[in-house]
Design an enzyme around this catalytic site. Structure first.
Site, PDB file in Angstrom:
ATOM      1  N   ALA A   1       0.869  -1.172   0.000  1.00 20.41           N
ATOM      2  CA  ALA A   1       0.000   0.000   0.000  1.00 20.41           C
ATOM      3  C   ALA A   1       0.907   1.223   0.000  1.00 20.41           C
ATOM      4  CB  ALA A   1      -0.871  -0.016   1.245  1.00 20.41           C
TER       5      ALA A   1
ATOM      6  N   GLY B   1       0.482  -4.885   1.009  1.00 15.50           N
ATOM      7  CA  GLY B   1      -0.719  -4.896   0.169  1.00 15.50           C
ATOM      8  C   GLY B   1      -0.491  -5.566  -1.181  1.00 15.50           C
TER       9      GLY B   1
ATOM     10  N   GLU C   1      -0.840  -9.179  -0.444  1.00 18.12           N
ATOM     11  CA  GLU C   1      -2.273  -9.377  -0.161  1.00 18.12           C
ATOM     12  C   GLU C   1      -3.085  -9.383  -1.461  1.00 18.12           C
ATOM     13  OE1 GLU C   1      -2.192  -6.148   2.816  1.00 18.12           O
ATOM     14  OE2 GLU C   1      -3.250  -7.549   4.131  1.00 18.12           O
TER      15      GLU C   1
ATOM     16  N   GLU D   1       4.279  -5.339   7.445  1.00 17.72           N
ATOM     17  CA  GLU D   1       3.516  -4.263   8.108  1.00 17.72           C
ATOM     18  C   GLU D   1       3.933  -3.993   9.547  1.00 17.72           C
ATOM     19  OE1 GLU D   1       2.229  -6.440   6.033  1.00 17.72           O
ATOM     20  OE2 GLU D   1       0.728  -5.488   4.754  1.00 17.72           O
TER      21      GLU D   1
END
Ligand code: COA
Length: 260
Positions: A66, A112, A115, A135
């Site tokens: 992200a 992300g 993911e 993270e």
């Protein structure tokens, strides 16, 4: 479709979606998530598209996570909303798409990015790829389904270790851990993804959509996967594809599925 952060190429029943922010290692900002949602939504309702391949541009990254710059100043409410919106628009959305989605991981798939790859129906990677959920090294946890999908794929203990250490694993380790299905060279990654897509495309797209739904059902709270399988199995008997598939077998010829 005109996008700023992604490229969509369609040909011969196959769509290749490329996240295209190479200067930021294809990090997922809000705009990219929204564009990916729009693209996947429209490809899913396009009957000419039988398989979607998702990859990253450049030779360094699939998606490096992200976009940290975008959420660094968020508060508790905004953090929760970021995860909820992302899961709804992109990660759960891809997982539940009726068109098969293959992640072709061509480099870093972190946070992300991993993911996103895990939300795809299955994954292949090039031998330079590095995967991880870093993270906790930033003081957060995976928020786009990583704490749920990683244990489903690699088992709870390995997922605990990967998430707690914030470490990266190689494509070879990812293969051994069943996070990905195949490893190949960078040059051969898209050709392999296309070869797998061609195999999928020969089959009934209606039956494949039913199979995706039944497989996903076993990971959905409060849903009995066996019951979903029975329902989907029964429904297949009402499709044109079923008539064509069984007739072709009995007539000793290759089926030509209408996809209905
Ligand atoms: N969010 C925002 N920007 C990112 C990013 C991310 N997740 N990952 C990389 N970038 C940006 C960098 O800030 C840099 O931008 P700049 O050139 O404007 O400074 C650019 O992409 C290139 O990255 P850089 O760190 O210089 O490349 P590198 O080869 O030295 O390192 C990584 C590669 C992947 C190890 C490193 O970029 C990294 O650790 N990224 C963050 C991974 C992460 O924690 N993801 C989870 C987020 S929840």
């Amino acid at each position: 479709m005109n996008f700023e952060n992604i490229i969509v190429d369609k040909s011969d029943g196959l769509a290749i979606v490329t996240v295209n922010r190479p200067k930021k290692l294809n990090a997922l900002n809000k705009a990219t998530i929204e564009e990916l949602h729009t693209a996947f939504d429209s490809l899913n309702i396009d009957n000419t598209i039988k398989v979607i391949i998702l990859t990253g541009s450049g030779d360094k990254a699939f998606v490096a996570g992200a976009d940290i710059a975008e959420f660094a100043h968020f508060d508790v409410k905004q953090g929760g909303e970021l995860a909820a919106k992302g899961q709804e628009l992109l990660f759960n959305f891809i997982e539940n798409l009726s068109t098969p989605v293959i992640a072709a991981i061509n480099g870093f798939a972190l946070g992300g990015g991993l993911e996103l790859a895990m939300a795809c129906h299955f994954r292949i990677a090039s031998d330079n790829a590095k995967m991880g959920l870093p993270e906790v090294s930033l003081g957060v946890i995976p928020g786009y389904g990583g704490t749920q999908r990683l244990p489903q794929l690699v088992g709870k203990g390995k997922a605990m270790e990967l998430i707690m250490t914030a470490g990266m694993i190689s494509a070879e380790e990812a293969l051994q851990s069943r996070l990905i299905n195949h490893v190949t060279t960078q040059e051969e990654l898209l050709p392999l993804a296309k070869k797998l897509s061609e195999k999928i495309m020969k089959n009934s797209s209606v039956a494949i959509a039913a199979a995706i739904n039944a497989i996903n059902a076993s990971y959905t709270d409060g849903v009995d996967g066996y019951d979903v399988e029975i329902g989907e199995f029964g429904n297949c008997f009402g499709t044109e594809d079923f008539k064509e598939g069984t007739t072709a077998f009995l007539e000793k010829r290759k089926p030509n599925f209408p996809g209905k």
